[in-house]
Scaffold this active site. Structure first.
Site, PDB file in Angstrom:
ATOM      1  N   CYS A   1       5.986   0.256   7.330  1.00 19.08           N
ATOM      2  CA  CYS A   1       5.585   1.384   6.488  1.00 19.08           C
ATOM      3  C   CYS A   1       6.778   1.857   5.674  1.00 19.08           C
ATOM      4  CB  CYS A   1       5.072   2.514   7.378  1.00 19.08           C
ATOM      5  SG  CYS A   1       4.522   3.954   6.461  1.00 19.08           S
ATOM      6  N   LEU A   2       6.541   2.151   4.404  1.00 16.08           N
ATOM      7  CA  LEU A   2       7.619   2.628   3.535  1.00 16.08           C
ATOM      8  C   LEU A   2       8.214   3.942   4.042  1.00 16.08           C
ATOM      9  CD1 LEU A   2       6.002   1.902   0.044  1.00 16.08           C
ATOM     10  CD2 LEU A   2       7.630   0.486   1.324  1.00 16.08           C
TER      11      LEU A   2
ATOM     12  N   HIS B   1      -4.482   1.231   7.602  1.00 12.69           N
ATOM     13  CA  HIS B   1      -3.141   1.835   7.652  1.00 12.69           C
ATOM     14  C   HIS B   1      -3.055   2.995   6.654  1.00 12.69           C
ATOM     15  CE1 HIS B   1       1.432   1.440   7.844  1.00 12.69           C
ATOM     16  NE2 HIS B   1       1.249   2.192   6.779  1.00 12.69           N
ATOM     17  N   GLU B   2      -3.513   2.756   5.419  1.00 14.21           N
ATOM     18  CA  GLU B   2      -3.414   3.793   4.388  1.00 14.21           C
ATOM     19  C   GLU B   2      -4.352   4.964   4.682  1.00 14.21           C
ATOM     20  OE1 GLU B   2      -0.913   3.632   2.542  1.00 14.21           O
ATOM     21  OE2 GLU B   2      -0.478   1.540   2.974  1.00 14.21           O
TER      22      GLU B   2
ATOM     23  N   GLN C   1       2.617  10.215   1.156  1.00 17.63           N
ATOM     24  CA  GLN C   1       3.950   9.600   1.266  1.00 17.63           C
ATOM     25  C   GLN C   1       4.876   9.985   0.115  1.00 17.63           C
ATOM     26  OE1 GLN C   1       2.234   5.441   2.086  1.00 17.63           O
ATOM     27  NE2 GLN C   1       4.191   5.407   3.171  1.00 17.63           N
TER      28      GLN C   1
ATOM     29  N   HIS D   1      -2.836   7.456   6.901  1.00 17.45           N
ATOM     30  CA  HIS D   1      -1.877   8.377   6.260  1.00 17.45           C
ATOM     31  C   HIS D   1      -2.556   9.666   5.796  1.00 17.45           C
ATOM     32  CE1 HIS D   1       2.017   6.427   6.042  1.00 17.45           C
ATOM     33  NE2 HIS D   1       1.488   5.305   5.620  1.00 17.45           N
TER      34      HIS D   1
ATOM     35  N   GLY E   1       0.848  -1.180   0.000  1.00 18.82           N
ATOM     36  CA  GLY E   1       0.000   0.000   0.000  1.00 18.82           C
ATOM     37  C   GLY E   1       0.881   1.226   0.000  1.00 18.82           C
TER      38      GLY E   1
HETATM   39 ZN   LIG Z   1       2.460   3.493   5.684  1.00 17.59          ZN
END
Ligand SMILES: [Zn+2]
Length: 156
Positions: free
Chosen positions: A92-93, A134-135, A54, A138, A49
């Protein structure tokens, strides 16, 4: 296609609340190309995701992978949550080198637009429900580290 730079902590853009996308904007070639870039950026980073903030775009858009299918989610609104919650691992990225145990709703329901501006409902259970939550966080500047009960470093 172009890869987009992924912002990492402590970049303050990760903490902003993102704004809804004008549905008319979805139809533009620029936006469609940017969506493909976002998906490609996620695959290259081995993500399941990725959310627009991000990559420095404060828009209520994210990609969430269900199995192998990347779903484009635009302007999501939560319409239901299970009473049952469960713990699971998340990374998470934008938080490289760490993962944590996070409590999420076991199932979750959102309505949103897809990449063509069509209305869609997602009502997943299990891992895809976790990715969506999670997304979605963000888009409000919330990161999994804010919710994690335990954090771990990834030792390579
Ligand atoms: Zn993330």
């Amino acid at each position: 296609m172009a890869l987009l730079p992924i912002l990492t902590l402590p970049n303050p853009q990760l903490r902003q609340r993102s704004a809804d996308v004008d549905p008319k904007f979805l139809k533009t070639p620029d936006f469609q190309v940017w969506l493909d870039d976002l998906i490609e950026t996620m695959w290259k980073a081995d993500g399941v995701g990725i959310a627009a903030p991000q990559v420095g775009s404060p828009l209520r858009v994210f990609i969430a992978v269900d199995g192998k299918t990347p779903h484009v989610v635009v302007n999501p609104v939560v319409t239901g949550k299970s009473w049952r919650m469960e713990d699971g691992e998340e990374g998470c990225l934008s938080v490289p080198g760490k993962y944590g145990i996070v409590r999420r709703y076991r199932s979750f329901k959102i309505k949103c637009l897809d990449r063509n501006g069509e209305k869609v409902v997602h009502e997943p259970t299990g891992f895809f429900a976790r990715v969506l939550q999670h997304e979605l966080d963000h888009l409000d500047g919330v990161l999994f580290i804010d919710r994690a009960k335990k954090m771990f470093n990834i030792h390579l």
